[in-house]
Motif scaffolding. Sequence first.
Motif, PDB file in Angstrom:
ATOM      1  N   LEU A  41       0.819  -1.211   0.000  1.00 55.85           N
ATOM      2  CA  LEU A  41       0.000   0.000   0.000  1.00 55.85           C
ATOM      3  C   LEU A  41       0.851   1.259   0.000  1.00 55.85           C
ATOM      4  O   LEU A  41       1.975   1.284   0.505  1.00 55.85           O
ATOM      5  CB  LEU A  41      -0.927   0.000   1.216  1.00 55.85           C
ATOM      6  N   GLN A  42       0.267   2.324  -0.538  1.00 52.50           N
ATOM      7  CA  GLN A  42       0.929   3.628  -0.590  1.00 52.50           C
ATOM      8  C   GLN A  42      -0.117   4.725  -0.429  1.00 52.50           C
ATOM      9  O   GLN A  42      -1.323   4.451  -0.477  1.00 52.50           O
ATOM     10  CB  GLN A  42       1.666   3.778  -1.920  1.00 52.50           C
ATOM     11  N   PRO A  43       0.329   5.970  -0.195  1.00 53.43           N
ATOM     12  CA  PRO A  43      -0.639   7.059  -0.058  1.00 53.43           C
ATOM     13  C   PRO A  43      -1.577   7.130  -1.252  1.00 53.43           C
ATOM     14  O   PRO A  43      -1.159   6.987  -2.400  1.00 53.43           O
ATOM     15  CB  PRO A  43       0.249   8.306   0.016  1.00 53.43           C
ATOM     16  N   GLY A  44      -2.871   7.318  -0.955  1.00 55.86           N
ATOM     17  CA  GLY A  44      -3.877   7.385  -2.002  1.00 55.86           C
ATOM     18  C   GLY A  44      -4.625   6.094  -2.223  1.00 55.86           C
ATOM     19  O   GLY A  44      -5.590   6.051  -2.988  1.00 55.86           O
ATOM     20  N   ASP A  45      -4.207   5.014  -1.553  1.00 55.88           N
ATOM     21  CA  ASP A  45      -4.865   3.729  -1.746  1.00 55.88           C
ATOM     22  C   ASP A  45      -6.119   3.620  -0.888  1.00 55.88           C
ATOM     23  O   ASP A  45      -6.148   4.046   0.278  1.00 55.88           O
ATOM     24  CB  ASP A  45      -3.918   2.581  -1.403  1.00 55.88           C
ATOM     25  N   LEU A  46      -7.148   3.019  -1.476  1.00 50.65           N
ATOM     26  CA  LEU A  46      -8.413   2.780  -0.786  1.00 50.65           C
ATOM     27  C   LEU A  46      -8.618   1.277  -0.654  1.00 50.65           C
ATOM     28  O   LEU A  46      -8.507   0.535  -1.637  1.00 50.65           O
ATOM     29  CB  LEU A  46      -9.573   3.391  -1.576  1.00 50.65           C
ATOM     30  N   LEU A  47      -8.915   0.844   0.563  1.00 51.58           N
ATOM     31  CA  LEU A  47      -9.227  -0.557   0.835  1.00 51.58           C
ATOM     32  C   LEU A  47     -10.633  -0.614   1.409  1.00 51.58           C
ATOM     33  O   LEU A  47     -10.906  -0.047   2.469  1.00 51.58           O
ATOM     34  CB  LEU A  47      -8.225  -1.146   1.826  1.00 51.58           C
ATOM     35  N   VAL A  48     -11.545  -1.274   0.697  1.00 54.80           N
ATOM     36  CA  VAL A  48     -12.910  -1.468   1.171  1.00 54.80           C
ATOM     37  C   VAL A  48     -12.970  -2.823   1.847  1.00 54.80           C
ATOM     38  O   VAL A  48     -12.707  -3.850   1.224  1.00 54.80           O
ATOM     39  CB  VAL A  48     -13.921  -1.381   0.008  1.00 54.80           C
ATOM     40  N   GLY A 137     -14.529   8.609  -8.081  1.00 54.97           N
ATOM     41  CA  GLY A 137     -15.111   8.873  -9.388  1.00 54.97           C
ATOM     42  C   GLY A 137     -15.092   7.607 -10.239  1.00 54.97           C
ATOM     43  O   GLY A 137     -14.736   6.527  -9.772  1.00 54.97           O
ATOM     44  N   THR A 138     -15.487   7.744 -11.472  1.00 56.39           N
ATOM     45  CA  THR A 138     -15.449   6.589 -12.364  1.00 56.39           C
ATOM     46  C   THR A 138     -14.001   6.329 -12.787  1.00 56.39           C
ATOM     47  O   THR A 138     -13.214   7.253 -12.963  1.00 56.39           O
ATOM     48  CB  THR A 138     -16.314   6.845 -13.612  1.00 56.39           C
ATOM     49  N   GLY A 139     -13.661   5.089 -12.927  1.00 54.88           N
ATOM     50  CA  GLY A 139     -12.307   4.742 -13.338  1.00 54.88           C
ATOM     51  C   GLY A 139     -11.292   4.766 -12.229  1.00 54.88           C
ATOM     52  O   GLY A 139     -10.090   4.739 -12.500  1.00 54.88           O
ATOM     53  N   GLY A 140     -11.737   4.817 -10.972  1.00 57.21           N
ATOM     54  CA  GLY A 140     -10.811   4.816  -9.851  1.00 57.21           C
ATOM     55  C   GLY A 140     -10.256   3.435  -9.571  1.00 57.21           C
ATOM     56  O   GLY A 140     -10.652   2.436 -10.177  1.00 57.21           O
ATOM     57  N   SER A 141      -9.307   3.373  -8.641  1.00 59.33           N
ATOM     58  CA  SER A 141      -8.656   2.109  -8.281  1.00 59.33           C
ATOM     59  C   SER A 141      -8.837   1.857  -6.789  1.00 59.33           C
ATOM     60  O   SER A 141      -8.674   2.765  -5.973  1.00 59.33           O
ATOM     61  CB  SER A 141      -7.158   2.157  -8.598  1.00 59.33           C
ATOM     62  N   TRP A 142      -9.153   0.617  -6.442  1.00 61.05           N
ATOM     63  CA  TRP A 142      -9.271   0.260  -5.037  1.00 61.05           C
ATOM     64  C   TRP A 142      -9.114  -1.242  -4.873  1.00 61.05           C
ATOM     65  O   TRP A 142      -9.184  -2.001  -5.834  1.00 61.05           O
ATOM     66  CB  TRP A 142     -10.604   0.721  -4.455  1.00 61.05           C
ATOM     67  N   LEU A 143      -8.880  -1.640  -3.625  1.00 61.38           N
ATOM     68  CA  LEU A 143      -8.875  -3.040  -3.250  1.00 61.38           C
ATOM     69  C   LEU A 143     -10.136  -3.344  -2.451  1.00 61.38           C
ATOM     70  O   LEU A 143     -10.560  -2.538  -1.616  1.00 61.38           O
ATOM     71  CB  LEU A 143      -7.651  -3.377  -2.389  1.00 61.38           C
ATOM     72  N   ASP A 144     -10.706  -4.503  -2.704  1.00 62.91           N
ATOM     73  CA  ASP A 144     -11.868  -4.977  -1.960  1.00 62.91           C
ATOM     74  C   ASP A 144     -11.431  -6.231  -1.219  1.00 62.91           C
ATOM     75  O   ASP A 144     -11.033  -7.223  -1.839  1.00 62.91           O
ATOM     76  CB  ASP A 144     -13.010  -5.287  -2.937  1.00 62.91           C
ATOM     77  N   LEU A 145     -11.458  -6.174   0.101  1.00 61.01           N
ATOM     78  CA  LEU A 145     -11.074  -7.329   0.904  1.00 61.01           C
ATOM     79  C   LEU A 145     -12.274  -7.815   1.689  1.00 61.01           C
ATOM     80  O   LEU A 145     -12.881  -7.057   2.450  1.00 61.01           O
ATOM     81  CB  LEU A 145      -9.938  -6.976   1.871  1.00 61.01           C
TER      82      LEU A 145
END
Length: 214
Positions: A41-48, A137-145
């Motif tokens: 992980l790095q700054p700006g990362d989203l984990l749901v 927004g649309t086209g964003g990046s995230w992890l779903d755990l």
Amino acid sequence: MSPAPDAQPAAPLPGQNWQHSTELADLEATEAYAQQLAAQLQPGDLLVLTGGLGAGKTTFTKALGKALGVEGQVSSPTFVLSRIHRNREDTSPDLVHVDTYRTDAEGLESLDLAAHLAESVVVIEWGRALVEEALLGTGGSWLDLELQTPELENPETQGDDDAETPMGVSRPSTGAEIQTDFSESEEDILGTPRLAVLRGYGPRWESDPQISFA
């Protein structure tokens, strides 16, 4: 411990790039998994982060925060909605820990999470289908755990069956009895196996980080 290839639940949201499942035998395995994920992980990362009550979400986030090197006690933010844990190192990301169990899109907007996203790792419990587009927004990046246990086969349907969010995800109504992960004790979690299902979305997570155990 290697991923379990025969356990591949269907994608809860469209557009995923990959998914893998890892069996976690106990508390130590859950913490080790969090440590390995933190390294990616790095700054700006989203984990749901999804999982039924007592599935180990707060235990996982505590271990993640420790691995990131943040300050303060990481605990369930159910009653305050969000907590910011500052990093001891200026060059490392802060941790923003959010629980959307009892809020909606309007409540999420009031938290102004976008203001913290650039310099932080943001972990949002109970946020699936509510937070991704709102924050990225649309086209964003995230992890779903998703953390699954045998007793909690469908973690997003705990609570009031009549309280529906967009995308058809069942969530508790505002009148439902308040339940939190404060019941997540070491005694409960130590001997409880769980399945960690990690999914990647968007260009940031085009490639699978291949988290595994030796």
